[in-house]
Design an enzyme around this catalytic site. Structure first.
Site, PDB file in Angstrom:
ATOM      1  N   ASP A 175       0.825  -1.210   0.000  1.00  0.00           N
ATOM      2  CA  ASP A 175       0.000   0.000   0.000  1.00  0.00           C
ATOM      3  C   ASP A 175       0.858   1.258   0.000  1.00  0.00           C
ATOM      4  OD1 ASP A 175      -2.784  -0.987   0.199  1.00  0.00           O
ATOM      5  OD2 ASP A 175      -2.118  -1.832   2.091  1.00  0.00           O
ATOM      6  N   LEU A 176       1.797   1.340   0.929  1.00  0.00           N
ATOM      7  CA  LEU A 176       2.503   2.592   1.182  1.00  0.00           C
ATOM      8  C   LEU A 176       3.438   2.980   0.045  1.00  0.00           C
ATOM      9  CD1 LEU A 176       3.315   2.122   4.980  1.00  0.00           C
ATOM     10  CD2 LEU A 176       1.334   3.232   3.930  1.00  0.00           C
TER      11      LEU A 176
END
Length: 390
Positions: A175-176
């Protein structure tokens, strides 16, 4: 006034990847309007809470990545809400969403429709497998999460102990990292629009991002024809570059350069090792033996003693937990712990600050995360005033 204070961002994202991307933009000054579906972001109710989940508006997960945004609640299935959204699009700079491919088209709110209302719009999507507009594959439309991206992208295969199972990286890098790349793409599109007046579609896929993140494994496969696998905390081509157990914990030593290697040997009182293994090739060839020598030495010392013996001369650090991080004066000097209000309590909580430092327009979290629909009148009222202002 942040560096992006001239940008209005409509944030249709939820959970982690999308909100982290728009959080970065908000920290840099963009006006981020979080447009939430009925009931709000799925992650609002996720723990932890300070005290009572029943009285607190949201938990730490939501607070951390939605700080400094404004919130309105819209139902795209409702004609009036859809019209309100389109009115916001006409004045927006950027729209960001992280739905599955095809979801926005169900409401006739896909990029092509929004571009008709605002030709200069930058439309950005974060999906598990990208968007057909930038490269169609059979995976598009499938759901994806961090775990899926890490598994497909090779991250898990090269993470963990050599004799253990494939292991997910602790933070949600699927995600990040994807979110960070998407933010970069948005800013590049903004720069392109400044030069040409053209909007465009920005697309970042989680699987793609993980392939980019595992760049070392990719070139190793190409150069050697062999698939890299887990090596614990060591490095395939550098030594010493590893974690070592101490008398009371762990520390890491990155002394693969010959100058650093000599310093380690001197601290150990083993100058003979520096003479016998003077270059990187010899150290790599005999890494198992040399690791044993270093490990025997570190195990006899506390972490603090080990760091004191090497710090300043060799890249070395203790393996810290979050209690250690909260106690580290470096972290406080760098403003990496930021207090914000926790609605429903009399308490403040601390969230991670912005690692992007700028001298004239320093990014920073600009207040707590919003309550659901907290800014409806404020945001939609601004749009109603726009024609009169013109």
């Amino acid at each position: 006034m942040g560096a992006l204070s001239n940008l209005r961002v409509l944030d249709l994202t939820q959970v982690l990847a999308g909100p982290y991307c728009t959080m970065l933009l908000a920290d840099m000054g963009a006006d981020v309007v979080k447009i939430e579906r009925p009931g709000g972001d799925l992650i609002r109710s996720n723990p932890p809470f300070v005290d009572d989940a029943e009285t607190e508006a949201y938990g730490g997960y939501f607070q951390s990545v939605n700080r400094g945004k404004r919130s309105i609640e819209l139902d795209f299935g409702d004609d009036e809400d859809r019209a309100d959204f389109l009115s916001l699009v006409e004045e927006a700079d950027v729209v960001v969403e992280n739905y599955r491919s095809g979801t926005m088209a169900k409401y006739d709110l896909e990029y092509e429709t929004l571009r008709e209302h605002n030709p200069q719009l930058i439309y950005s999507s974060i999906r598990g497998f990208g968007d057909p507009r930038t490269g169609e594959t059979h995976r598009q439309g499938q759901p994806s999460f961090d775990l899926i991206a890490q598994a497909l992208g090779g991250v898990m295969e090269i993470t963990g102990s050599a004799d253990g199972p494939p292991t997910k990286v602790g933070p949600g890098v699927g995600d990040l990292f994807t979110a960070t790349l998407n933010c970069i793409g948005i800013l590049a599109a903004v720069n392109h629009r400044e030069q040409t007046g053209e909007g465009q579609y920005v697309d970042t896929g989680m699987y793609d991002a993980m392939v980019s993140l595992t760049e070392r494994a990719i070139y190793q496969q190409s150069y050697t024809g062999e698939a890299p696998t887990r090596r614990g905390n060591s490095h395939p081509t550098l030594f010493p570059y590893d974690a070592f157990e101490t008398a009371d914990g762990y520390a890491v030593i990155a002394a693969f350069g010959t100058n650093h290697w000599r310093e380690v040997c001197a601290a150990m009182g083993r100058e003979d090792l520096a003479e016998e293994y003077p270059d990187r090739a010899s150290r790599l060839e005999h890494r198992d033996y040399l690791r044993e020598q270093i490990a025997d030495w570190t195990l006899e010392r506390t972490t603090d003693d080990l760091v004191d013996a090497l710090e300043g001369r060799v890249p070395v650090a203790p393996v810290q937990n979050t209690e250690d991080i909260f106690a580290d004066p470096h972290v406080h000097a760098r403003d990496m712990l930021v207090p914000v209000e926790q609605p429903g309590t009399d308490a403040e909580v601390e969230i991670a600050g912005s690692p992007i430092k700028m001298t004239e327009t320093p990014p920073e979290p600009r207040g707590r995360a919003p309550l659901l629909d907290e800014h409806r009148e404020e945001v939609l009222g601004e749009e109603a005033e726009t024609p009169a202002d013109d």
